[in-house]
Design a protein around this motif. Structure first.
Motif, PDB file in Angstrom:
ATOM      1  N   LEU A   1      -2.958   4.692 -13.987  1.00  0.00           N
ATOM      2  CA  LEU A   1      -1.619   5.669 -14.591  1.00  0.00           C
ATOM      3  C   LEU A   1      -1.708   7.485 -14.761  1.00  0.00           C
ATOM      4  CD1 LEU A   1      -1.554   2.929 -17.645  1.00  0.00           C
ATOM      5  CD2 LEU A   1      -0.587   2.927 -15.513  1.00  0.00           C
ATOM      6  N   ASP A   2      -3.089   7.681 -13.984  1.00  0.00           N
ATOM      7  CA  ASP A   2      -2.768   9.432 -14.555  1.00  0.00           C
ATOM      8  C   ASP A   2      -2.435  10.026 -13.580  1.00  0.00           C
ATOM      9  OD1 ASP A   2      -3.578   8.916 -17.089  1.00  0.00           O
ATOM     10  OD2 ASP A   2      -5.956   8.725 -16.642  1.00  0.00           O
ATOM     11  N   HIS A   3      -2.446   9.333 -12.033  1.00  0.00           N
ATOM     12  CA  HIS A   3      -2.203   9.324 -11.282  1.00  0.00           C
ATOM     13  C   HIS A   3      -1.023   8.823 -10.319  1.00  0.00           C
ATOM     14  CE1 HIS A   3      -6.176  10.953 -11.959  1.00  0.00           C
ATOM     15  NE2 HIS A   3      -6.181  12.695 -11.279  1.00  0.00           N
ATOM     16  N   CYS A   4      -0.681   8.875  -8.464  1.00  0.00           N
ATOM     17  CA  CYS A   4       0.047   9.019  -7.665  1.00  0.00           C
ATOM     18  C   CYS A   4      -0.368   7.487  -7.478  1.00  0.00           C
ATOM     19  CB  CYS A   4       0.315   9.349  -6.952  1.00  0.00           C
ATOM     20  SG  CYS A   4       1.699   8.839  -6.196  1.00  0.00           S
ATOM     21  N   ASP A   5      -0.719   6.344  -7.531  1.00  0.00           N
ATOM     22  CA  ASP A   5      -1.731   5.334  -7.402  1.00  0.00           C
ATOM     23  C   ASP A   5      -1.571   4.454  -5.789  1.00  0.00           C
ATOM     24  OD1 ASP A   5      -3.533   3.644  -6.699  1.00  0.00           O
ATOM     25  OD2 ASP A   5      -3.860   2.660  -8.521  1.00  0.00           O
ATOM     26  N   ILE A   6      -1.184   5.340  -4.823  1.00  0.00           N
ATOM     27  CA  ILE A   6      -0.887   4.571  -3.595  1.00  0.00           C
ATOM     28  C   ILE A   6      -1.033   3.325  -3.063  1.00  0.00           C
ATOM     29  CG2 ILE A   6      -0.907   4.871  -0.914  1.00  0.00           C
ATOM     30  CD1 ILE A   6      -0.588   7.870  -1.284  1.00  0.00           C
ATOM     31  N   PRO A   7      -2.858   2.653  -3.382  1.00  0.00           N
ATOM     32  CA  PRO A   7      -2.939   1.692  -2.800  1.00  0.00           C
ATOM     33  C   PRO A   7      -2.610   0.650  -3.858  1.00  0.00           C
ATOM     34  CG  PRO A   7      -5.033   3.060  -3.467  1.00  0.00           C
ATOM     35  CD  PRO A   7      -3.742   3.727  -3.867  1.00  0.00           C
TER      36      PRO A   7
ATOM     37  N   VAL B   1       0.819   0.204  -2.109  1.00  0.00           N
ATOM     38  CA  VAL B   1       0.858  -0.355  -1.171  1.00  0.00           C
ATOM     39  C   VAL B   1       0.863  -2.004  -1.840  1.00  0.00           C
ATOM     40  CG1 VAL B   1      -0.994  -1.211   0.777  1.00  0.00           C
ATOM     41  CG2 VAL B   1      -0.194   0.938   0.021  1.00  0.00           C
ATOM     42  N   SER B   2      -0.193  -2.518  -2.628  1.00  0.00           N
ATOM     43  CA  SER B   2      -0.095  -4.180  -3.002  1.00  0.00           C
ATOM     44  C   SER B   2       1.247  -4.404  -3.204  1.00  0.00           C
ATOM     45  CB  SER B   2      -0.758  -3.543  -3.922  1.00  0.00           C
ATOM     46  OG  SER B   2      -1.138  -5.262  -4.157  1.00  0.00           O
ATOM     47  N   GLU B   3       1.711  -3.180  -4.146  1.00  0.00           N
ATOM     48  CA  GLU B   3       2.947  -4.227  -4.546  1.00  0.00           C
ATOM     49  C   GLU B   3       4.440  -4.757  -3.226  1.00  0.00           C
ATOM     50  OE1 GLU B   3       4.579  -4.674  -7.561  1.00  0.00           O
ATOM     51  OE2 GLU B   3       2.607  -5.049  -8.566  1.00  0.00           O
ATOM     52  N   PHE B   4       3.550  -3.446  -2.539  1.00  0.00           N
ATOM     53  CA  PHE B   4       4.935  -4.201  -1.531  1.00  0.00           C
ATOM     54  C   PHE B   4       4.850  -4.549  -1.062  1.00  0.00           C
ATOM     55  CE2 PHE B   4       6.454  -2.526   2.883  1.00  0.00           C
ATOM     56  CZ  PHE B   4       7.419  -2.498   2.825  1.00  0.00           C
ATOM     57  N   VAL B   5       3.774  -5.387  -0.100  1.00  0.00           N
ATOM     58  CA  VAL B   5       3.355  -6.572   0.686  1.00  0.00           C
ATOM     59  C   VAL B   5       3.267  -7.840  -0.206  1.00  0.00           C
ATOM     60  CG1 VAL B   5       1.246  -7.223   1.583  1.00  0.00           C
ATOM     61  CG2 VAL B   5       1.034  -5.098   2.165  1.00  0.00           C
TER      62      VAL B   5
END
Length: 773
Positions: free
Chosen positions: A21-27, A30-34
């Motif tokens: 929640l504190d950072h822009c969490d790319i993984p 990506v997981s959500e997108f997949v």
């Protein structure tokens, strides 16, 4: 198998990926997108190629945007920095210039300080010189005007001298706010000097002309030798009169500056009024001298028990001079542009003599009831004629202001109450107290008012006439309070006399008291709609609202005119009237019940049918009851006024209706002959007794009327009605208020009686055919 392993791996990794929640969490994204694009559907893996192309294209667009932004942002930042630097340089330059300018100004002020001090001294000297010059100009102007007046007088040009003095007096008024006391004193002394000279000269000439006119006209109009007559030199005399009158009018301003009018003490609260115009003062001088000669000091005409002498004298003077003032003096005032009414001005000045005389005499007779009451009576008569005949204005000082002074007014109230109570004693103890003055005149004697009640209301009316011209609403309200006290006292006296007559509630005196109570309540209700009392109601509303002595509901009723100033008194009188009427009705009803004992015992079950009788006749047992009713109705119709008698017979009819229904009809059984006889007795004998007082008397005996209808129904109709009512009763639990029963009763003319009462009446019928049920 490979695809399944890939999907399982993705699923395991998805479970392992959590969002930071504190950072822009790319993984996580990506997981959500997949998960969103592929999910658990293995067939969707075929779309990977298109998905990769689409993502590659999006990546390319984003890179181009980043490159564009990265190339433009430095330029914007560079421009902003350059603008900031330029602004800083401009600010530094302005600060340097401000410092130089400030130093220059301070240096200049320092150098100019001695000059400013010298210049300030010079300016003060100039201002002082200008003030001296203005002062001298005023003195010079006044001296010029004074010289002009002197020259005009030397050439006998009095009109111009008077006009110049009027101008000088106006200058005096303009200087009133000045602090130059010596200048004011100089101007005032100059005005006073020339005013005295001109006033003495013009007054002397004016008095000479008045003497030629035989002024004042102290005798009757027909004995006036000149005045309005027209001798040979009349035009010259009237021309001189007009000229001198106008010249004296020009001295009005200076006369008001120099002459302090005589004032009565503040306790009399006289309205502000302008001084009497100067020429009218001169015309009034001989009359004022006559008045003071005759009505002050030790003269035989100055006696405390004869106020009518000086009051009548003033009215005569006003009347004798009215025509001359209207025809000769008023045109002069109109031509001069004055708004003064000559007749009213003359009257106002003479009334002031009356006020001074009253203020001096009243303290001497304040505690002598006879003298004081006589003075008040004469003053009220004087005021009435002054207003009605001579058109005196209510905004002018009047005698009522003197009578409204606190000590005098309280004494007036006390005396008024004392004499009113004495009058009430005498009217109630009179032999003719309970006899109507108009008993032999039918058209006039509708209310059958006894003499004492009419005399009492006349007394209240006279009191109203006496105080209605008082100058303040608070004083009027105090008199209204006195009237309420008198009404309440009279009501108590009537109640006391009534209690003595209770045993003879049908007697002449008891009925007279009842007529008196009704008359007083009716008149008070009429007065409540009078404009004068409505104005007092508004004044009382304002007083009560300020004192917070009543509830908001009462204030609302007063304000909306739902209530009136007499409501409390009217309610008490109405209650007394109702109690007395009830006592009379009860008395007559007891007599009727006693007379109906035989009728109650009538054998209704064994009476012959109508077919068996040649002619129907009244039941002999009903005769005493009907005779009692007839005699009492005739007696009270003669003794009570129409409105009271109407209430009486309606109350009595209601009681008789209930009695016969409950005690005779519901307490017996009837055969066909008994029902027919009852109907004959009621419709052909009882009801007609009341037909003199209304068109349809049966409507006041609805119980009896409808009971007779039910009892006299033919057998078939009665059986049918009984079935309808029985059916309605059985169905009541399922369908309340069955409309068919009500409709059936209404069709027969039965509206008052309830369904259960009708069932009881049907059961009172003795003869029913055998239906096999």
């Amino acid at each position: 198998i490979a695809e399944k392993e890939i999907m399982a791996t993705v699923a395991v990794r998805k479970k392992e990926v959590t969002r930071d929640l504190d950072h822009c969490d790319i993984p996580f994204y990506v997981s959500e997108f997949v998960e969103r694009e592929v999910g658990n559907d293995y067939e969707s893996l075929k779309k990977l190629e298109n998905l990769i192309e689409k993502l590659s294209e999006n990546k390319k667009q984003l890179e181009e945007q980043v490159l564009t932004v990265s190339s433009e942002v430095p330029k914007r930042i560079q421009n902003a920095l350059k603008n900031a630097e330029d602004s800083r340089k401009s600010l530094n330059q302005l600060l340097e210039e401000e410092t130089l300018l400030s130093n220059s100004i301070n240096s200049h002020l320092l150098n100019a300080q001695p000059l400013m001090e010298d210049l300030g001294v010079l300016i003060s000297q100039v201002e002082e010189i200008e003030q001296h010059l203005s002062y001298l100009k005023w003195i010079s102007r006044i001296e010029e005007l004074s010289d002009s007046i002197q020259q005009y007088l030397m050439t006998n040009n009095v009109p111009e001298a008077a006009s110049t003095l009027a101008f000088m007096a106006e200058l005096d008024l303009k200087l009133q706010k000045s602090s130059c006391s010596h200048l004011l004193a100089f101007v005032r002394s100059t005005v006073k000097f020339w005013h005295k000279i001109l006033k003495d000269k013009l007054s002397s000439d004016f008095e000479e002309v008045l003497n030629q006119l035989r002024w004042p006209f102290v005798g009757p109009p027909q004995s006036q030798a000149f005045g309005l007559a027209a001798p040979a030199n009349a035009p010259d005399v009237y021309n001189n009169l007009e000229m001198l009158f106008c010249q004296l009018l020009k001295l009005q301003t200076s006369d008001e500056l120099l002459t302090k009018p005589k004032q009565l003490p503040e306790k009399y609260s006289l309205p502000l009024s302008p001084p009497i115009i100067l020429p009218m003062q001169i015309m009034l001088n001989p009359l004022q001298k006559r008045f003071k000669y005759h009505f002050t000091g030790n003269k035989q005409t100055n006696v405390l028990n004869k106020p009518e002498w000086y009051l009548t004298q003033v009215l005569m003077w006003i009347g004798n001079h009215a025509k001359f003032l209207d025809e000769k003096i008023q045109p002069i005032l109109d031509k001069a542009g004055s708004s003064v009414n000559a007749g009213l001005e003359f009257s106002r000045a003479l009334v002031m003599l009356i006020l001074e005389k009253l203020a001096a005499d009243i303290p001497c007779i304040l505690y002598d009831d006879t003298l004081f009451c006589h003075l008040v009576d004469e003053v009220l008569l004087f005021e009435r004629e002054l207003y009605s005949v001579h058109g005196y204005l209510s905004s002018f000082p009047s005698c009522m202001h003197i009578l409204s002074e606190e000590c005098c007014f309280q004494r007036w109230l006390t005396v008024e109450k004392k004499f009113a109570l004495q009058k009430m004693d005498s009217m109630l103890s009179s032999e003719a107290a309970w006899i109507s003055q108009y008993k032999d005149i039918t058209d006039v004697d509708e209310m059958k008012v006894p003499d004492c009640a009419e005399t009492f209301m006349t007394l209240l009316l006279v009191i109203t006439d006496r105080y209605k011209n008082l100058p303040t609403a608070s004083r009027k309200l105090q008199f209204l309070g006195l009237q309420k006290e008198l009404v309440d006292d009279f009501r108590i006296r009537l109640t006391q006399v009534m209690k003595e007559e209770t045993r003879a509630s049908l007697g002449f005196r008891y009925c007279a008291i009842l007529n008196a109570v009704n008359y007083i309540a009716t008149v008070l209700a009429d007065w409540a709609d009078n404009v004068f009392f409505l104005q007092l109601q508004q004044a009382e509303l304002e007083v009560r609202a300020e004192s917070n002595t009543v509830s908001k509901l009462e204030l609302g009723q007063l304000a909306s005119m739902e209530a009136s100033v007499f409501d409390d008194m009217i309610n008490l009188l109405e209650r007394l009237k109702h109690d007395m009427l009830t006592r009379q009705v009860d008395h007559v009803f007891r007599e009727v019940k006693d007379a109906a004992k035989l009728y109650r015992k009538e054998r209704w079950l064994s009476l012959p049918s109508q077919a068996e009788q040649a002619v129907m006749s009244l039941s002999s047992s009903a005769c005493p009851m009907l005779l009692t009713l007839r005699d009492r109705l005739l007696q009270l119709e003669q003794q009570l006024c129409h409105s009271l008698f109407k209430i009486f017979w309606q109350m009595l009819a209601e009681k008789v209706d209930t009695y016969i229904y409950q005690e005779i009809i519901m307490a017996n059984h009837f055969n066909e002959g008994g029902a027919a006889q009852l109907q004959f007795d009621m419709s052909r004998n009882l009801f007609p007794l009341f037909s003199h007082y209304c068109k349809r008397p049966e409507n006041y005996f609805k119980h009896i009327k409808e009971a007779c209808i039910i009892l006299n129904l033919n057998v078939g109709s009665a059986l049918l009605l009984k079935d309808v009512l029985q059916s309605a009763s059985e169905d009541e639990t399922l369908i309340p208020n069955q409309p068919s029963a009500t409709a059936a009763l209404n069709e027969l003319g039965v509206y008052k009686l309830a369904q259960k009462d009708v069932e009881i009446l049907l059961n009172l019928r003795a003869s029913w055919p055998n239906t096999g049920k």
